[in-house]
Design a protein around this motif. Structure first.
Motif, mmCIF file in Angstrom:
data_model
loop_
_atom_site.group_PDB
_atom_site.id
_atom_site.type_symbol
_atom_site.label_atom_id
_atom_site.label_comp_id
_atom_site.label_asym_id
_atom_site.label_seq_id
_atom_site.Cartn_x
_atom_site.Cartn_y
_atom_site.Cartn_z
ATOM 1 N N THR A 107 0.837 -1.184 0.000
ATOM 2 C CA THR A 107 0.000 0.000 0.000
ATOM 3 C C THR A 107 0.884 1.251 0.000
ATOM 4 O O THR A 107 0.526 2.297 -0.545
ATOM 5 N N SER A 133 -6.359 -2.983 -7.873
ATOM 6 C CA SER A 133 -5.440 -2.958 -6.732
ATOM 7 C C SER A 133 -5.339 -1.547 -6.168
ATOM 8 O O SER A 133 -5.318 -1.346 -4.948
ATOM 9 N N HIS A 156 -5.957 -0.242 -2.326
ATOM 10 C CA HIS A 156 -4.985 0.494 -1.514
ATOM 11 C C HIS A 156 -5.550 1.830 -1.042
ATOM 12 O O HIS A 156 -5.330 2.247 0.096
ATOM 13 N N THR A 192 -7.755 1.228 1.864
ATOM 14 C CA THR A 192 -6.966 0.983 3.080
ATOM 15 C C THR A 192 -6.469 2.308 3.658
ATOM 16 O O THR A 192 -6.566 2.561 4.863
ATOM 17 N N ASP A 234 3.455 -0.288 5.904
ATOM 18 C CA ASP A 234 2.715 -1.489 5.530
ATOM 19 C C ASP A 234 2.399 -2.342 6.754
ATOM 20 O O ASP A 234 1.315 -2.914 6.858
#
Lengths: 393, 393
Positions: free
Chosen positions: B3, B31, B35, B38, B377
Motif C-alpha cells: 500500500t 489494486s 490500496h 486501506t 505497511d
C-alpha cells in the motif's frame, strides 16, 4: 506492477513454490502466477521440480536461472586489460587477458575489449544479445553519470572520451563505467565481506586511491571523485606533488615516493616494481621505507575513520600485497589517531580477492544495473503496453 | 502487496484520480482502489473533490492528508531544549522551548521533553496515540542502532542511557535518536537543498562536527560516528586536545581555541559567546583569529571534499552565524587545496534554516521512519492477516 519483486526474492538462489512466493511477497497468488509466467517467458526463472507433496498434486518449485543471460566485466589497469564473461549470479564463465598499455589510447584498448568480449560470447555458444550489461573499471577519475574519464593522469587521449557510448555501439547493451578503485571496493565487499555495509578499500601502488562503501552502497559523491585519498595533505609533510599542491599523500607514500626514500637511504631503486622486489628479498631499508609510508597512509586513513566510520579497511594494490611493514605502519597510526568508538570493532585487512577484485566489481556493477527493478521491469514489459489482466488459476 | 507504493506517489502533495495512480504505479486499477480504501480507512489519504469531467461521471481525486497523524521533533542543545509537534508533511504545528542544561542528566531533560510533548498534543486537541514517531538530536556521539549516547563529553550521566526506550515508554511510539549535527544536516538538506544529494554540514561552536549526506542519505558509518571532524588532525598543528591526541581541529579552531588565540593577542575573552560578541562589534583581532580558524577548518574540509565529494558545504553553528571571516578563511583553503574536478561545482554556503535546522531534522527523522514502506505497511496490515481479496469495481 513489479515483476522484479518476485525476481528479487529468488535472488538468494533458493527454489520456492508459488504459494511461498505469495506469502513472502504479500502479493496475491494470482499475481505471483502471472509474474512467474513473465519471468519464465524470458528464461530468468525456471521450474526446478516439485515440492514435497502434502496430499494432492505437488506444487512446482521455481528458481532463478543464472545462465539466462550473461554480463561482461572489464578491468583496465595501467598495463593490462581483463575481460570476463559471467552469469547473472556473478560467477565467471570465461576470461581473456592482454598486456596492453592504457596510454595507447581509448580506441586501441576498447577495441581489444570489444573484440575479446565478442570472442568470449561466441566461444561459449551464446549470442551477443544475451549480454545484458557491461561493467568497466578505468585507472583514473571517471564522471560516473556520463561514463567519461576526466583528465586522467596516466591515460593520454582518454579525457572526456565517451567510453560508455563507444562500447555500447559495439556490444549493443548498457555500459557502466567507474574508476578502478571504486570497482575494487565493490568486488571485495560483495565477494569477501557481504555482511559488511561500511567498508573502505585503499589501493597503494603507483598512485593511492580509495573506494568507499557506506550503508551498503558505493559512494561516488557529486562529481564521482569521492575517495580521492592520494591528494589529501599529510600532517607534517611539504613534499611537492604533481597536482600542484604540497604534502599530498601520493607525494610521500605511493610507489615512486617510496623509491625516492630508498634512494635517499643509498639504495638504488627506480620503480614501484623494484620496491616490491626489494621488500620480498627482506631488505631492511625497504622495510623501513614501507613502514614510514604506512604511517603516512595511516594518518590519512585515521581521518577517513573519523569521517566515514567504516568497520573494515582493506589495504590492496601492488605495494600492499608485497609488504607486511606497510600494513603494520598503517595499523599503528590508525589505532592511535582515531576515536575509540570508531576503532572498537574496526578491522584492517588485506584483500581477499587479490588481483581479482577489479573484474569481480565490474561484473557486480553490470549485474546490479541489469537486474535493478526499473531496468528489469522495463525489459519485461514493453513500453506503453497496458497492465496485464489478472489470470485466475 | 505494498500500500505504501500508492502512498509514496501521493507524498508530493498533488491530488490524483485512481486511474492516474494506476498509470503511475503500473498497478491494476482494482489494486489501486483497494490500496486507496486501506489508506482512507486510517485517514492517511482523503478524497479532495472530483477531476474535470471528460463525459460521464467525474472521477474522484485523492490526496495525502498530512494531519492524519503527528510526529514530535526534539532538539537538545548544551543549554536548551526545543520540542515541536509537526504534521506528516513536516510542517510545525506548535513548539515549546526551555533553557535547560544537558548536564542535569537524562531523566531531568527527557522528563521535560516527555511532559512538553504531552502538553503540546493535548493543547492541539490530539490524542497521544496519534503521535507515530519521535525524532531527537543530542549534543554528543550517539550509537544510532541502539539510540544510546556513547561517552558524550558535555553530557554527564548520559553514557549508554537508553534514550529511545525511556521516551518510548512515556510517549508510546518509536523514538529515533541521533547526534545534533547529523539531524542538522538532514534538516538543512530536506528544507533548503532538496535537490542536492551530496551535502556536508559543518557545525562550528564550542565543538566542531559534521553531518554527511551522500547519495541522498545520511551516512552514519558502522558505529554511528561518521562525520567526526573535530578530532581530525590539522596539518602543521601540535596543540594538545582533550581527547588525548594532538593537533585536532577542535583544539585549534573551536570556540575555546579561538578565545585562547585572542588572549594571546592581548584581548580579554573567556568564552565562545564573548568571541561572537567581539566579532559582532567589528574587533580586528577577532576577525584575524576567526579567519585563521577558518583556514584550519578549511584544511580539514578540503580532505572532506576529496573523500566525500559533496556539491554543497553548509557552515553552521554559533561561530559561523557570527563571522564572515570564518567563512572567508574556509573558502580560501578549500578551493586552493581540493582537486579541481571536485570543486568545479562546489558551493560553500551559510545555513538557511538558522537555529531551526536541528528541530527540522528531528521532525524529518521521525516522519521518514513512520512513513517508510515497511513501517507503514506493517501498520496498515495486521500481522498474519491473509492478503486482501481483489475487489473489482
Amino acid at each position: 506492477m513489479r515483476t522484479s519483486e518476485i525476481f528479487d526474492l529468488l535472488r538468494d538462489g533458493r527454489a520456492r513454490t508459488r504459494s511461498e512466493l505469495a506469502r513472502e511477497s504479500g502479493l496475491a497468488r494470482s499475481s505471483v502466477a502471472m509474474h512467474i509466467d513473465t519471468l519464465m517467458g524470458v528464461g530468468y526463472v525456471a521450474p526446478v521440480g516439485d515440492a514435497a507433496s502434502t496430499g494432492g498434486r505437488p506444487a512446482s518449485l521455481f528458481a532463478l536461472n543464472p545462465s539466462a543471460r550473461v554480463v561482461v566485466g572489464v578491468d583496465v589497469g595501467a598495463t593490462h586489460v581483463i575481460v570476463e564473461l559471467a552469469d547473472l549470479s556473478g560467477d565467471g564463465i570465461a576470461a581473456s587477458r592482454a598486456e596492453l598499455d592504457v596510454a595507447e589510447g581509448p580506441e586501441a584498448v576498447l577495441g581489444w575489449v570489444a573484440g575479446a568480449a565478442r570472442a568470449l560470447v561466441a566461444q561459449q555458444g551464446r549470442e551477443l544479445d544475451e549480454v545484458v550489461a557491461v561493467g568497466i573499471g578505468l585507472p583514473g577519475p571517471v564522471e560516473h553519470a556520463t561514463g567519461r574519464p576526466i583528465s586522467p593522469p596516466i591515460m593520454p587521449g582518454w579525457h572526456r572520451f565517451d567510453v560508455a557510448g563507444w562500447l555500447r555501439e559495439r556490444l549493443g547493451c548498457p555500459v557502466l563505467v567507474d574508476n578502478d578503485v571504486n570497482i575494487m571496493a565493490l568486488g571485495e565487499q560483495r565477494t569477501a565481506w557481504p555482511e559488511t555495509a561500511d567498508l573502505v578499500l585503499v589501493k597503494v601502488a603507483t598512485g593511492i586511491g580509495a573506494g568507499i562503501i557506506s550503508g551498503g552502497r558505493l559512494q561516488r559523491g557529486a562529481r564521482g571523485t569521492a575517495g580521492d585519498l592520494g591528494h589529501v595533505r599529510v600532517p607534517g609533510s611539504t613534499a611537492p606533488c604533481r597536482c600542484g599542491n604540497e604534502g599530498c599523500l601520493e607525494a610521500v607514500a605511493a610507489g615512486p615516493a617510496i623509491a625516492a626514500r630508498l634512494r635517499e637511504l643509498g639504495v638504488d631503486v627506480a620503480s614501484t616494481g623494484e620496491v616490491v622486489e626489494l621488500a620480498a628479498q627482506g631488505s631492511p631499508e625497504a622495510a623501513q621505507a614501507l613502514r614510514a609510508a604506512g604511517r603516512d597512509i595511516g594518518e590519512v586513513l585515521a581521518m577517513v575513520v573519523n569521517l566515514v566510520n567504516p568497520s573494515v579497511i582493506i589495504v590492496a594494490g601492488r605495494l600492499a600485497g608485497a609488504a607486511k611493514e606497510l600494513h603494520a605502519g598503517i595499523s599503528e597510526v590508525v589505532y592511535r589517531r582515531s576515536l575509540p568508538l570508531a576503532t572498537e570493532h574496526l578491522q584492517i585487512a588485506a584483500s581477499a580477492t587479490k588481483g581479482d577484485a577489479g573484474v569481480r566489481g565490474a561484473v557486480v556493477l553490470a549485474i546490479e544495473h541489469a537486474l535493478s527493478p526499473d531496468v528489469l521491469d522495463a525489459e519485461l514489459v514493453a513500453p506503453g503496453r497496458p497492465p496485464q489482466p489478472v489470470v485466475m488459476r
